[in-house]
Design an enzyme around this catalytic site. Structure first.
Site, short mmCIF file in Angstrom:
data_model
loop_
_atom_site.label_atom_id
_atom_site.label_comp_id
_atom_site.label_asym_id
_atom_site.label_seq_id
_atom_site.Cartn_x
_atom_site.Cartn_y
_atom_site.Cartn_z
CG ASP A 71 -0.22 -0.01 2.54
OD1 ASP A 71 0.60 -0.93 2.74
OD2 ASP A 71 -0.44 0.89 3.37
CD GLU A 133 4.00 0.64 7.00
OE1 GLU A 133 4.82 0.95 7.89
OE2 GLU A 133 3.59 1.46 6.15
#
Length: 374
Positions: A71, A133
Site C-alpha cells: 500500500d 501498513e
C-alpha cells in the site's frame, strides 16, 4: 524483467491504503510463481484486501523473511508535476508514488527472484508483502499469525523500509487513538442548560499536554531523537457556530515510545481523563486507531552482523519512525530495517528513488541468496 520495469508496473497500481488491492496482489503472485516461488495469498478480514507470502527454497527449514508493504499513501497533494501513478525517469531518479515507500524495495526483491530460484538454497527466502501498513501495520498482523502454517519459524526478517541501504536496529513504537465527546447543545446565552463538548475536551487535552511534558524527563534512550517517548494531539474538531453550545468534539492523539515502554500505556492517562467526563453527563468514545511495538535489536545480534556484511556499513542504532519490524520481534523473530530510498522523500509530492539505490538493494538480496546456498 528489470527492477525498473517491475517498479513501473507496481507504481501503476494505485494501491492506496484502506482500498482494495486485488490487482497488485494478483500481478505479484503471477510474477513470483513464474519465477518458481510458491505463493500463498492471505485474504484479510476486510474482505477486499490481502497479504501475499511467497517462498524460494525449502520451507521446512528456518529461513529469512523479506518484508514490505504494497500500500501507499494517497497522492492528492497539489505539488505533483506528473501523474503520481505513472513512473517517470529523470536521470538517476525514478518518480512516482511509493517509489521510496516502498515499492522500490518490492521491485528489487522481485527482480532478484530469478537469481534466487536458480540457486539450490539450503535455507529459504520468504517474501512477506502486506497491506495497510500506512494505517498502522494492519495487514501484517494477520500474516504473522499465519506463519506457523506457512513455513518453519524464520531466523530473521529484513524490513525494506527506505533507509538509504543502511541497516537500522531499532525504532520507536506507536499508539494512536481517536477521542469523541458528545454533550448537549443550546443557545450560548444559557450555558447552564447545555454541556459544552469543547470545554470538556479541553480538560482531556490539558492532561495530554501535561503527559507530553512529563515524558521529557524519561526514561531516556540516547539512540533516539528525541531521546524520550513523545505524545501529541494531532487533530481536533468540533462546534457549529459561535452562539451555539458545541455538543460534539473529536481529537486524535498519538504516542511514540522508546523500546521498553508500551505505546498504549502512554495514552492511558488521557483515556482515564476522558472516562471521568461521563460523571458530568457527557458521552465519550475511545477508538484505538493503531498500535505497534518498538524494535530493539542488539548490536551483536546475528541479523545485525549479517546486514553489516551485506551492506558494508555498521547498522544505525535507531530511528524515530516505525515499521512492522517491531511486530516480527514481538512474535519471536529477529528483525532489522534495510531498504533503498529515503524516508525524507516519502509522503511528499514527486516522491522518487534513485536507480543506484535499487541496484544496491538487488545486489544485497542476491548476495543473501549466495549465503544461503547449499
Amino acid at each position: 524483467m528489470t527492477a525498473e520495469e517491475i517498479l513501473a508496473r507496481l507504481v501503476a497500481f494505485a494501491s492506496v491504503v484502506g482500498q482494495p488491492n486485488e490487482a497488485i496482489v494478483e500481478w505479484i503472485a503471477n510474477y513470483a510463481e513464474g519465477c518458481g516461488a510458491r505463493v500463498t495469498i492471505l485474504p484479510g478480514p476486510e474482505g477486499d484486501r490481502a497479504n501475499l507470502f511467497a517462498t524460494i527454497g525449502p520451507a521446512e527449514m528456518p529461513g529469512l523473511i523479506l518484508s514490505g508493504h504494497m500500500d501507499v499513501v494517497p497522492a492528492g497533494e497539489p505539488g505533483w508535476t506528473t501523474d503520481p501513478f505513472a513512473l517517470r525517469a529523470d536521470g538517476e531518479r525514478l518518480y512516482g508514488r511509493g517509489t521510496s515507500d516502498m515499492k522500490g524495495f518490492l521491485a528489487c526483491v522481485l527482480a532478484a527472484l530469478p537469481a534466487l530460484a536458480a540457486r539450490p538454497l539450503a535455507r529459504p527466502i520468504h517474501l512477506a508483502f502486506s497491506y495497510d501498513e500506512e494505517a498502522g501495520c494492519r495487514g501484517v498482523r494477520h500474516l504473522i499469525e499465519a506463519l506457523p502454517q506457512l513455513c518453519a519459524k524464520p531466523q530473521g526478517c529484513i524490513v525494506g523500509e527506505p533507509s538509504g541501504m543502511r541497516a537500522i536496529r531499532a525504532h520507536k513504537g506507536k499508539a494512536a487513538a481517536r477521542i469523541e465527546i458528545r454533550g448537549r447543545s443550546g443557545h450560548s446565552s444559557r450555558p447552564d442548560q447545555g454541556l459544552n463538548a469543547i470545554h470538556a475536551m479541553a480538560a482531556v487535552l490539558t492532561e495530554a499536554v501535561q503527559s507530553a511534558e512529563a515524558l521529557k524527563a524519561g526514561p531516556l534512550d540516547a539512540n533516539f531523537a528525541p531521546p524520550y517517548s513523545s505524545l501529541q494531539i494531532g487533530v481536533i474538531g468540533g462546534g457549529q457556530a459561535l452562539n451555539i453550545i458545541p455538543d460534539f468534539c473529536a481529537a486524535e492523539i498519538e504516542a511514540r515510545a522508546i523500546a521498553g515502554v508500551s505505546p498504549a500505556a502512554l495514552l492511558a492517562p488521557i483515556q482515564t481523563a476522558m472516562a471521568a467526563l461521563t460523571a458530568q453527563g457527557f458521552e465519550v468514545s475511545w477508538d484505538l486507531l493503531s498500535e505497534y511495538p518498538a524494535l530493539s535489536l542488539a548490536t551483536g545480534a546475528p541479523l545485525a552482523s549479517l546486514l553489516r556484511d551485506l551492506t558494508g556499513q555498521e547498522p544505525l542504532a535507531a530511528v524515530s519512525y516505525g515499521t512492522e519490524a517491531g511486530l516480527y520481534q514481538a512474535a519471536g523473530i529477529e528483525a532489522i530495517i534495510c531498504g533503498p530510498g529515503d524516508i525524507a522523500r516519502a509522503h511528499r509530492p514527486d516522491e522518487y528513488i534513485e536507480i543506484g539505490e535499487m541496484a544496491a538493494c538487488q545486489r544485497m538480496i542476491e548476495d543473501l541468496g549466495k549465503r544461503l546456498h547449499s
